[in-house]
Design a protein around this motif. Structure first.
Motif, PDB file in Angstrom:
ATOM      1  N   THR A   4       2.443   5.735  -8.447  1.00 48.43           N
ATOM      2  CA  THR A   4       3.199   5.043  -8.345  1.00 48.43           C
ATOM      3  C   THR A   4       3.690   3.736  -7.481  1.00 48.43           C
ATOM      4  N   VAL A   5       4.164   3.008  -8.546  1.00 52.41           N
ATOM      5  CA  VAL A   5       4.222   1.755  -7.647  1.00 52.41           C
ATOM      6  C   VAL A   5       4.944   1.572  -6.529  1.00 52.41           C
ATOM      7  N   PRO A  52      -5.545   6.451  -5.614  1.00 51.91           N
ATOM      8  CA  PRO A  52      -4.266   6.427  -4.367  1.00 51.91           C
ATOM      9  C   PRO A  52      -2.921   7.117  -5.541  1.00 51.91           C
ATOM     10  N   VAL A  53      -2.242   7.855  -4.390  1.00 50.19           N
ATOM     11  CA  VAL A  53      -1.294   7.985  -4.744  1.00 50.19           C
ATOM     12  C   VAL A  53       0.278   7.506  -5.318  1.00 50.19           C
ATOM     13  N   GLY A  54       0.070   6.193  -4.610  1.00 46.62           N
ATOM     14  CA  GLY A  54       0.682   5.490  -4.300  1.00 46.62           C
ATOM     15  C   GLY A  54       0.268   3.871  -4.189  1.00 46.62           C
ATOM     16  N   VAL A  55       0.870   2.746  -4.834  1.00 45.55           N
ATOM     17  CA  VAL A  55       0.004   1.077  -4.094  1.00 45.55           C
ATOM     18  C   VAL A  55       1.261   0.367  -4.411  1.00 45.55           C
ATOM     19  N   THR A  56       0.816  -0.888  -3.602  1.00 45.63           N
ATOM     20  CA  THR A  56       1.651  -1.638  -3.689  1.00 45.63           C
ATOM     21  C   THR A  56       1.472  -2.875  -4.865  1.00 45.63           C
ATOM     22  N   ASP A  57       2.363  -3.053  -5.394  1.00 43.33           N
ATOM     23  CA  ASP A  57       2.573  -4.271  -6.434  1.00 43.33           C
ATOM     24  C   ASP A  57       2.333  -5.201  -5.954  1.00 43.33           C
ATOM     25  N   TRP A  58       1.383  -6.632  -5.954  1.00 40.01           N
ATOM     26  CA  TRP A  58       1.516  -7.914  -4.916  1.00 40.01           C
ATOM     27  C   TRP A  58       1.384  -8.321  -6.598  1.00 40.01           C
ATOM     28  N   LEU A  59       0.447  -8.056  -7.636  1.00 36.52           N
ATOM     29  CA  LEU A  59       0.600  -9.374  -8.655  1.00 36.52           C
ATOM     30  C   LEU A  59       1.775  -9.280  -9.493  1.00 36.52           C
ATOM     31  N   LYS A  60       2.136  -8.108  -9.137  1.00 35.50           N
ATOM     32  CA  LYS A  60       3.167  -7.903 -10.498  1.00 35.50           C
ATOM     33  C   LYS A  60       2.913  -8.066 -12.156  1.00 35.50           C
ATOM     34  N   PRO A 119      -8.877  12.783   2.908  1.00 36.70           N
ATOM     35  CA  PRO A 119      -7.924  12.848   1.969  1.00 36.70           C
ATOM     36  C   PRO A 119      -7.754  12.896   1.026  1.00 36.70           C
ATOM     37  N   LYS A 120      -6.564  13.680   0.397  1.00 36.36           N
ATOM     38  CA  LYS A 120      -6.505  13.740  -0.558  1.00 36.36           C
ATOM     39  C   LYS A 120      -4.893  12.983  -1.603  1.00 36.36           C
ATOM     40  N   ARG A 121      -4.610  12.215  -0.425  1.00 35.15           N
ATOM     41  CA  ARG A 121      -3.398  11.700  -0.630  1.00 35.15           C
ATOM     42  C   ARG A 121      -3.098  10.088  -0.078  1.00 35.15           C
ATOM     43  N   ILE A 122      -3.533   9.346  -0.745  1.00 41.58           N
ATOM     44  CA  ILE A 122      -3.817   7.994  -0.202  1.00 41.58           C
ATOM     45  C   ILE A 122      -2.572   6.885  -0.198  1.00 41.58           C
ATOM     46  N   VAL A 123      -2.155   6.680   0.105  1.00 39.89           N
ATOM     47  CA  VAL A 123      -0.917   5.720  -0.233  1.00 39.89           C
ATOM     48  C   VAL A 123      -1.163   4.444   0.185  1.00 39.89           C
ATOM     49  N   VAL A 124      -1.326   2.839  -0.139  1.00 40.41           N
ATOM     50  CA  VAL A 124      -2.204   1.952  -0.410  1.00 40.41           C
ATOM     51  C   VAL A 124      -0.324   1.014  -0.471  1.00 40.41           C
ATOM     52  N   VAL A 125      -0.669   0.323   1.695  1.00 40.44           N
ATOM     53  CA  VAL A 125       0.395  -0.310   1.844  1.00 40.44           C
ATOM     54  C   VAL A 125       0.173  -1.426   1.557  1.00 40.44           C
ATOM     55  N   GLY A 126      -1.131  -2.363   1.655  1.00 40.11           N
ATOM     56  CA  GLY A 126      -1.693  -3.339   1.370  1.00 40.11           C
ATOM     57  C   GLY A 126      -1.743  -3.692   0.446  1.00 40.11           C
TER      58      GLY A 126
END
Length: 327
Positions: A103-104, A74-82, A53-60
């Motif tokens: 991208t957040v 990753p190209v996208g990450v989920t922001d938990w700590l903010k 994979p070259k473009r991974i998005v993290v939803v964890g």
């Protein structure tokens, strides 16, 4: 409705081709081409990844650390700590190696499907997550999706397994194994250097809706047990099948352990604890064997963001405090 929106987004993006402003994630090290296809089982079945994979998005909410440690941005990450730009924590920032910030994504109301689709992912991962069947189904229509494992509670996957699973998914299993082994060696040394940990009980808690305690499947609790501490008896029986829960005043006895780590959101946490007659009456409070980790600090945040990258910094700070509490 959501299905049609996703489909429309994907058609538009396909037409745009390489016109996207989001760069592919740079890689360090070499993926093992022979590792593909790879199939990973999870809560909702299994997912096969046919090529690197070259473009991974993290939803964890923590997987970006392991990916960065493996040389994958990753190209996208989920922001938990903010609290950190691009949801890239200070202990992981040097692993960007000059790459643009991801991208957040905001998961306050569930995954942002259209935004995720706009990133043109070829893999979506949600290991340290609480994806539902519905959200998994919708994400799978965008790209192959790996959800949290069924063997654990939601948000219960150990950091070791998360790191190794991500290593398999990006064709870097040997590198993932080495990363895990190095951190585990540091934990083992801390445990051997502090034999009293093995004869002590411990607990991790925070002040939320009263007193909130973390169960045995939570990464914070697992860190304590990996150091040798025992968790309170009947802890999981009290909180059920969740990663943690608020306890009633009748169960404040759970807090009275050899050591307790407080993850403090409020700046006046110490004052709040001292003013509570129930807590102040406990031996752990009287003997000042409680540790407060301020979540406005990097160390406090690392205590909640347990990962292959955060643990070395956290251990360096926390182990001496634990040793002082149980001496």
């Amino acid at each position: 409705m959501i299905r049609s929106l996703i489909a429309a987004s994907l058609l538009l993006l396909t037409a745009c081709g390489s016109g996207s402003n989001t760069p592919a994630a740079p890689q360090s090290g070499t993926a093992d081409a022979a590792a593909f296809p790879v199939t990973v089982a999870h809560k909702f079945g299994s997912t096969t990844v046919n090529a690197e994979p070259k473009r991974i998005v993290v939803v964890g909410v923590t997987e970006q650390d392991a990916l960065l440690a493996l040389g994958v941005v990753p190209v996208g990450v989920t922001d938990w700590l903010k609290k950190y730009e691009g949801a890239i924590n200070p202990w992981a920032k040097d692993k960007l190696n000059g790459a643009p910030l991801p991208t957040v994504l905001n998961d306050a109301n569930g995954p942002e499907y259209e935004k995720i689709a706009s990133l043109r992912p070829d893999l979506i991962v949600g290991l340290y997550a609480g994806l539902t069947q519905e959200s998994y189904d919708k994400l799978s229509k965008i790209a192959p999706t790996v959800a949290q494992p069924k063997e654990y509670n939601d948000y219960g996957i150990p950091w070791q397994e998360s790191t190794k699973t991500l290593g398999k998914l990006v064709g870097k299993s040997a590198q993932a194994d080495k990363l895990v082994a190095d951190v585990e060696a540091k934990i083992t040394k801390a445990r051997q250097d502090n034999p009293k940990f093995a004869t002590s009980t411990g607990l991790v808690a925070t002040m939320w809706e009263g007193y909130f305690v973390y169960g045995s499947q939570d990464p914070r609790s697992r860190l304590l047990t990996s150091l040798g501490f025992k968790l309170p008896e009947k802890l999981d029986e009290t909180i059920g099948d969740k990663f943690g829960a608020s306890i009633s005043k009748e169960r404040v006895d759970l807090l009275d352990q050899n050591v307790i780590i407080w993850l403090a959101v409020a700046k006046d946490a110490r004052t709040t604890l001292d003013k509570d007659p129930l807590y102040a009456s406990l031996k752990v409070a009287k003997e000042k064997r409680d540790i407060i980790l301020d979540e406005s600090t990097d160390i406090g945040n690392a205590a909640s963001f347990i990962s292959v990258l955060s643990l070395p910094m956290l251990l360096d700070n926390l182990v001496p405090q634990l040793a002082n509490s149980v001496k």
